[in-house]
Enzyme design. Structure first.
Site, PDB file in Angstrom:
ATOM      1  CG  ASP A  34      -2.087   0.472   1.815  1.00 19.04           C
ATOM      2  OD1 ASP A  34      -2.107   1.759   0.162  1.00 19.04           O
ATOM      3  OD2 ASP A  34      -3.611   0.029   1.497  1.00 19.04           O
ATOM      4  CG  ASP A  35      -0.517   4.878   0.306  1.00 18.61           C
ATOM      5  OD1 ASP A  35      -1.604   4.355  -0.856  1.00 18.61           O
ATOM      6  OD2 ASP A  35      -0.700   5.968   0.878  1.00 18.61           O
ATOM      7  CB  CYS A  72      -6.437   2.817  -0.877  1.00 24.15           C
ATOM      8  SG  CYS A  72      -5.031   3.605  -0.581  1.00 24.15           S
ATOM      9  NE  ARG A  76      -6.244  -1.194  -0.758  1.00 25.99           N
ATOM     10  CZ  ARG A  76      -4.864  -1.708  -0.729  1.00 25.99           C
ATOM     11  NH1 ARG A  76      -5.535  -3.395  -0.372  1.00 25.99           N
ATOM     12  NH2 ARG A  76      -4.334  -1.154  -0.088  1.00 25.99           N
ATOM     13  CE  LYS A 129      -6.729   0.156   1.873  1.00 21.46           C
ATOM     14  NZ  LYS A 129      -5.896   0.777   1.744  1.00 21.46           N
ATOM     15  CG  HIS A 131     -10.310   0.631   1.630  1.00 23.51           C
ATOM     16  ND1 HIS A 131      -9.051   1.571   1.127  1.00 23.51           N
ATOM     17  CD2 HIS A 131     -11.361   1.367   1.756  1.00 23.51           C
ATOM     18  CE1 HIS A 131      -9.515   3.110   1.203  1.00 23.51           C
ATOM     19  NE2 HIS A 131     -10.769   3.211   1.590  1.00 23.51           N
ATOM     20  CG  HIS A 219      -1.753   4.095   3.995  1.00 23.46           C
ATOM     21  ND1 HIS A 219      -1.991   3.797   5.421  1.00 23.46           N
ATOM     22  CD2 HIS A 219      -2.298   3.668   2.477  1.00 23.46           C
ATOM     23  CE1 HIS A 219      -2.915   5.607   4.643  1.00 23.46           C
ATOM     24  NE2 HIS A 219      -3.719   4.763   3.657  1.00 23.46           N
ATOM     25  CG  ASP A 325      -2.284   0.224  -3.118  1.00 29.20           C
ATOM     26  OD1 ASP A 325      -1.248   1.068  -3.254  1.00 29.20           O
ATOM     27  OD2 ASP A 325      -3.116   1.125  -2.176  1.00 29.20           O
ATOM     28  CG  ASN A 326      -1.762   4.452  -4.067  1.00 29.17           C
ATOM     29  OD1 ASN A 326      -2.714   3.985  -3.713  1.00 29.17           O
ATOM     30  ND2 ASN A 326      -0.985   4.833  -3.472  1.00 29.17           N
ATOM     31  CE  LYS A 371      -3.089   7.306  -1.595  1.00 30.10           C
ATOM     32  NZ  LYS A 371      -3.079   6.877  -0.291  1.00 30.10           N
TER      33      LYS A 371
END
Length: 543
Positions: A34-35, A72, A76, A129, A131, A219, A325-326, A371
């Site tokens: 994540d991130d 995010c 997903r 996660k 989300h 993240h 994810d990004n 992001k």
């Protein structure tokens, strides 16, 4: 003699066919962080210690081009359904903006990987996660996962309590029952603990498994284990300017950055490292030390998964795919919310700091932006796939894959049927292409026959061949880049190639109409929304 030979040959062929028929479908592991920026792994140019992922890269395949959805929840949604996020109901985030394409949770027409693979004989496991919507109908166990452990919203603390300060309680869910992280536990480890537990239990069943391992690191908040932070003490005293140049040099050596490719211009809003005071440097160094430690711990936990596969004797028939994810998160703490809540030093429970723009600019090397932006720094991810004896070791290709391609890839390898109807609801057709030809050496990039498209909060992009069309809200002006030589997006050639701009913009609006995209000005929230994981707009060129 000929008759005997023919009979023997027939027997051999029959045996070979029978053996082929008994070959089990592969186990599938999908790992998402994540991130994390494009250059944050050793195999993509980083100094961060990621030996496990580097090993998977050395023994598998890497893509130079793999694309996510810049933030995010929409990422997903695409990852788990094979749909563009608007078609899946999550065109904006996990909040409802009043239209089906922006309802804020997965719709029933968009089937998840878990739903399809479960219907085709797979055990379906998830840890990390989610989300994908706050309503319990959108929770993983209700969308096809046999086993789930993790958290539902977009962010979580990593400690429940620590030596300094006290974090918010970490509320987790295990198969629809809420529980809390225990004192002394670190969430990255606990996510893996549960994944390993699921794999052990699943081993009692005579069927393949699909594991979705969705780490929330790196993240925010910046929270890491002291022993991991200690490994990076002093590593970042060279500052972001020198470190970015080091990563560019390594990317060239690795072949990630090819000869003739232009890198992004230096972000003008990032201060010159040498102009900072001693105290400022100490603060900034601490941020990156913790960020690196968080990724280091992820890599350690992926090693635990590999060890479990070996223990279960399933490592030879398992495909592992790793992505982010990004891109890394830009913005400054002066405009963001969380750092004002700090009740302890960076890295501890009670720390709500994040990486911030200067280091994120390094993480996204060699690209521009961050992001939530459709320039390459926002939507580009490392892509590593590992499948022993099936994927040629050390392969590095252009690839040009996208999240929407994961589902058709997994279904092809699993020999899974994607149903036209599911629980009396007509299924959205898949829009991606299988990555199998690229993974197994029949192609060097995906041949999809149409462009890739993006829209999120008014930011838009189109990628077709060597061309990329992009615009950043609130501007509606298109920029055009030749990614073949300028993936750093340094030179806007829209004025030079108006016919290309017209062609791609027409294709964009056609896609937008059939996908449910609405002009963001018409649906944007009246007040700024407090969305975890979405920073204040980065104050850079293009915003």
């Amino acid at each position: 003699m000929n008759k005997r030979f023919a009979t023997a040959l027939l027997i051999l062929l029959s045996c070979a066919f029978a053996h082929a028929q008994k070959t089990p479908p592969p186990n599938l592991i999908l790992i998402m962080v994540d991130d994390m920026g494009y250059s944050d792994l050793g195999a993509y140019g980083s100094e961060i210690q990621t030996p496990t992922l580097d090993k998977l890269a050395a023994e598998g395949i890497r893509f130079r081009e793999f694309y996510n959805n810049s933030i995010c929840a929409p990422t997903r949604a695409s990852l788990l359904t094979g749909q563009y996020p608007h078609r899946a109901g999550m065109g904006f985030f996990d909040v409802n903006l009043g239209l089906p394409a922006y309802q804020g949770f997965l719709n029933k027409e968009s089937l998840t990987l878990a739903e399809v693979l479960k219907a085709n004989g797979y055990s379906t496991l998830m840890s990390g996660k989610s989300h994908l919507g706050k309503d319990s109908l959108a929770w993983p166990n209700q969308r096809g996962f046999d086993q789930f452990y993790g958290f539902i919203p977009g962010a979580s603390d990593y400690f429940d309590i620590g030596n300094y300060g006290k974090a918010d309680p970490v509320i987790l869910v295990k198969n629809n029952k809420k529980e809390k992280l225990k004192p002394g536990e670190y969430l990255t480890n606990t996510i893996t603990d549960n994944a390993l537990e699921f794999l052990t239990e699943q081993n009692k069943q005579n069927k393949p498994f699909f594991l979705y391992l969705a780490f929330n690191a790196p993240h925010w908040p910046l929270q890491a284990l002291p022993e991991d932070i200690a490994k990076y003490k002093g590593r970042y005293d060279i500052g972001w300017d020198s470190l970015r140049q080091q990563r560019i040099a390594r990317q060239k050596e690795l072949g990630i950055l090819q000869a003739g490719q232009r890198v992004a211009d230096r972000d003008p809003d990032v201060p010159v490292w040498d102009n900072l005071t001693y105290d400022q440097k100490q603060l900034w160094e601490a941020k990156m030390e913790v960020y690196a430690a968080m990724l280091d711990r992820v890599d350690q936990n992926i090693a635990r998964v590999l060890n479990k596969l070996k223990e279960l004797k399933k490592d030879d028939n398992t495909l592992i795919v790793f992505i982010s994810d990004n891109g890394a998160q830009g913005g400054y703490s002066g405009n963001a919310r969380k750092p004002t809540r700090n009740s302890g030093p960076i890295g501890t429970a009670g720390s709500y700091d994040y990486q911030e723009q200067p280091w994120a600019n390094v993480s996204n090397t060699p690209f521009r932006q961050y992001k939530n932006n459709m320039h390459e720094g926002g939507i580009s991810s490392p892509f590593i796939a590992w499948y022993p004896k099936k994927i040629k070791a050390g392969t590095l290709v252009k690839g040009t894959g996208h999240l929407i391609d994961i589902a058709p890839t997994f279904y092809e390898l699993a020999k899974a049927t994607y149903p036209a109807n599911y629980h009396n609801v007509k299924s959205n057709p898949l829009v991606g292409k299988s990555l199998a030809p690229v993974l197994f050496g029949q192609a060097t990039e995906v041949n999809r026959g149409e462009p890739l498209f993006w829209e999120r909060a008014g930011n838009r992009a189109v990628h077709k061949g060597k061309w990329k069309l992009v615009s950043t809200f609130p501007s509606y002006t298109w920029e055009l880049y030749d990614l073949e030589t300028d993936r750093g997006e340094t030179t806007d050639v829209a004025a030079k190639f108006p016919a290309v701009v017209n062609e791609l913009s027409v294709e964009y609006f056609q896609w937008a109409e059939r996908t449910g995209v609405v002009d963001y000005d018409k649906i944007k929230p009246a007040q700024p929304m407090n969305i975890p994981g979405q920073s204040a707009p980065a104050r850079t060129r293009g915003n």
